[in-house]
Design an enzyme around this catalytic site. Sequence first.
Site, mmCIF file in Angstrom:
data_model
loop_
_atom_site.group_PDB
_atom_site.id
_atom_site.type_symbol
_atom_site.label_atom_id
_atom_site.label_comp_id
_atom_site.label_asym_id
_atom_site.label_seq_id
_atom_site.Cartn_x
_atom_site.Cartn_y
_atom_site.Cartn_z
ATOM 1 N N GLY A 1 -33.372 -20.411 24.594
ATOM 2 C CA GLY A 1 -34.799 -20.183 24.756
ATOM 3 C C GLY A 1 -35.210 -19.576 26.078
ATOM 4 O O GLY A 1 -36.367 -19.190 26.255
ATOM 5 N N GLU B 1 -36.456 -7.627 19.053
ATOM 6 C CA GLU B 1 -36.268 -7.782 17.619
ATOM 7 C C GLU B 1 -37.620 -8.023 16.951
ATOM 8 O O GLU B 1 -38.576 -8.475 17.589
ATOM 9 C CB GLU B 1 -35.373 -8.987 17.314
ATOM 10 C CG GLU B 1 -33.934 -8.808 17.690
ATOM 11 C CD GLU B 1 -33.106 -10.039 17.366
ATOM 12 O OE1 GLU B 1 -31.883 -9.898 17.348
ATOM 13 O OE2 GLU B 1 -33.678 -11.125 17.154
ATOM 14 N N LYS B 2 -37.674 -7.735 15.676
ATOM 15 C CA LYS B 2 -38.841 -8.098 14.877
ATOM 16 C C LYS B 2 -38.967 -9.619 14.885
ATOM 17 O O LYS B 2 -37.984 -10.336 14.696
ATOM 18 C CB LYS B 2 -38.669 -7.598 13.442
ATOM 19 C CG LYS B 2 -39.774 -8.003 12.482
ATOM 20 C CD LYS B 2 -41.073 -7.298 12.774
ATOM 21 C CE LYS B 2 -42.130 -7.660 11.730
ATOM 22 N NZ LYS B 2 -43.455 -7.103 12.081
ATOM 23 N N LEU C 1 -39.902 -12.979 13.273
ATOM 24 C CA LEU C 1 -40.113 -13.518 11.935
ATOM 25 C C LEU C 1 -41.035 -14.726 12.031
ATOM 26 O O LEU C 1 -40.853 -15.587 12.892
ATOM 27 C CB LEU C 1 -38.774 -13.893 11.305
ATOM 28 C CG LEU C 1 -37.764 -12.743 11.192
ATOM 29 C CD1 LEU C 1 -36.449 -13.235 10.617
ATOM 30 C CD2 LEU C 1 -38.324 -11.616 10.331
ATOM 31 N N GLU D 1 -24.775 -17.235 13.209
ATOM 32 C CA GLU D 1 -26.109 -17.810 13.061
ATOM 33 C C GLU D 1 -27.113 -16.762 12.580
ATOM 34 O O GLU D 1 -27.085 -15.607 13.018
ATOM 35 C CB GLU D 1 -26.568 -18.421 14.383
ATOM 36 C CG GLU D 1 -25.571 -19.454 14.903
ATOM 37 C CD GLU D 1 -26.199 -20.483 15.802
ATOM 38 O OE1 GLU D 1 -27.418 -20.439 16.025
ATOM 39 O OE2 GLU D 1 -25.456 -21.352 16.295
ATOM 40 N N GLU E 1 -26.914 -14.416 16.350
ATOM 41 C CA GLU E 1 -25.838 -14.536 17.332
ATOM 42 C C GLU E 1 -24.617 -15.167 16.682
ATOM 43 O O GLU E 1 -24.692 -15.699 15.570
ATOM 44 C CB GLU E 1 -26.271 -15.389 18.532
ATOM 45 C CG GLU E 1 -26.565 -16.843 18.204
ATOM 46 C CD GLU E 1 -26.972 -17.632 19.435
ATOM 47 O OE1 GLU E 1 -26.687 -17.185 20.561
ATOM 48 O OE2 GLU E 1 -27.585 -18.704 19.275
ATOM 49 N N ARG F 1 -17.082 -20.858 19.409
ATOM 50 C CA ARG F 1 -16.611 -22.183 19.821
ATOM 51 C C ARG F 1 -16.922 -23.191 18.731
ATOM 52 O O ARG F 1 -17.552 -22.871 17.719
ATOM 53 C CB ARG F 1 -17.316 -22.616 21.111
ATOM 54 C CG ARG F 1 -18.839 -22.581 20.980
ATOM 55 C CD ARG F 1 -19.545 -23.274 22.110
ATOM 56 N NE ARG F 1 -20.974 -23.001 22.116
ATOM 57 C CZ ARG F 1 -21.875 -23.620 21.364
ATOM 58 N NH1 ARG F 1 -21.470 -24.541 20.500
ATOM 59 N NH2 ARG F 1 -23.165 -23.322 21.451
ATOM 60 N N VAL G 1 -21.764 -28.438 18.036
ATOM 61 C CA VAL G 1 -22.114 -29.855 18.051
ATOM 62 C C VAL G 1 -22.180 -30.392 16.622
ATOM 63 O O VAL G 1 -21.743 -31.507 16.334
ATOM 64 C CB VAL G 1 -23.471 -30.072 18.760
ATOM 65 C CG1 VAL G 1 -23.888 -31.540 18.711
ATOM 66 C CG2 VAL G 1 -23.408 -29.591 20.206
ATOM 67 N N ARG H 1 -28.968 -35.942 16.222
ATOM 68 C CA ARG H 1 -28.427 -36.031 17.577
ATOM 69 C C ARG H 1 -29.168 -37.130 18.344
ATOM 70 O O ARG H 1 -30.385 -37.044 18.547
ATOM 71 C CB ARG H 1 -28.590 -34.703 18.314
ATOM 72 C CG ARG H 1 -27.904 -33.534 17.631
ATOM 73 C CD ARG H 1 -27.923 -32.315 18.540
ATOM 74 N NE ARG H 1 -27.432 -31.118 17.852
ATOM 75 C CZ ARG H 1 -27.139 -29.987 18.459
ATOM 76 N NH1 ARG H 1 -27.300 -29.877 19.776
ATOM 77 N NH2 ARG H 1 -26.691 -28.942 17.775
#
Length: 448
Positions: A165, A200-201, A203, A275, A287, A291, A294, A337
């Site tokens: 973010g 980017e557009k 959404l 993702e 992205e 790795r 979580v 979490r």
Amino acid sequence: MFSKVLIANRGEIALRILRACKELGIQTVAIHSQADANAMHVRLADESVCVGPNAAKDSYLNIPSILAACEITGAEAVHPGYGFLSENARFARILAEHKIAFIGPSAHHIEIMGDKIQAKKTALELGIPCVPGSPGAVTSEADAKRIAADIGYPVLIKAAAGGGGRGMKVAKSEADLSVAFSTARTEAKAAFGDDAVYMEKYLGKPRHIEVQVIGDGQGNAVHLGTRDCSLQRRHQKVWEEAAAPTVPMDKQNEIGEICAAAMRKLKYSGAGTVEFLYEDGEFYFIEMNTRLQVEHPVTERITNFDIVYEQIRVAAGEKLSLTQDEVKFYGHAIEVRINAEDPQTFAPSPGRITYYHPAGGVGVRVDSAVYQGYNIPPYYDSLIGKLIVHGRTRPECLQRLNRALDEFIVDGIKTTLPLFRRLIKEPDIQSGNYDIHWLEHYLETNKQ
């Protein structure tokens, strides 16, 4: 197979890796800061090495100290877990120069997917659908206005070198663009040392859907289905599900195979997550995390497949142990979490755990490294555990989660457990009717 692995992490993920190593008959080395001298993974490892003082930059991010720990103990490989050095291409290269295996992808793949602009270019080349946007970095306000006019408002300006973010701003109109563009660049420079941004557009109400992949670097790769990670606060996930509950199965299989085919072309090695934002039946790449995630346990629960175990195998040069036809899916899984945070303000709540009783029973898994009497240090991420439940259906899974939340007790510190006890009673959660903005809107309208 390796005879000794150094675990370059802490907390629940360090313990998770240690257990996989034990099942493979591999000796373990736990590194730790001074603050983590009594951590569970340190207690259970065959050997332990203190790599520095409390601050992460002086310990878990201290590459010379970690390298020295490898040499002192004779560790043949390093598992970085998630966070810290898990996506650090320089670290992977240094290990390779010292003939120590990095349990993860190649430094090259970490680099191309770590840079958001290069990752998007690579995704397009591999046939992965992407959000309409700039072809590369946007370096001037004039270019930003031209591109925004082309793709249409609202637009999202994002830091090329990072995530979480930071360096991310929305411009709803040309009047907003100037401030959003300059602010995003300033934040990106401060957070990542690089002011490169791309556009980017934007959404409106997408869901955050990801695809788990794993490859062996020899051209073999499979996908392990989807996860929905739409319940987020400040771009940080708090609740994850597998499989994605609102995406038709044919769409899940289609995007999964696109991702697996891309990993085969790349000859990708190890675990990774591709993702997407998902809106109106379409997937848009955002992205790739090179790795372990979580939220990997929800995928393990619906596939009966140990992702960490397989990471270690392929890093040792073995071929992938299954083909796509052998990947089977069973039921539904949800992970929440549990953070050491005030459930109202989300302020960190370090301190001593005076009583600890994790949930149990059929279909319940708890990944945590805390114990009664343990002191939560104030220096690191606030995640102290993950509650994972599995059921034959999503409704059964929600019922099981409700029961498990009721019996999970952590005293002495504040945790986010009360938040989940509230969320599970919400009709939108019960029905799966939420997007990536839902949780923040809920928290804003339900302040106490």
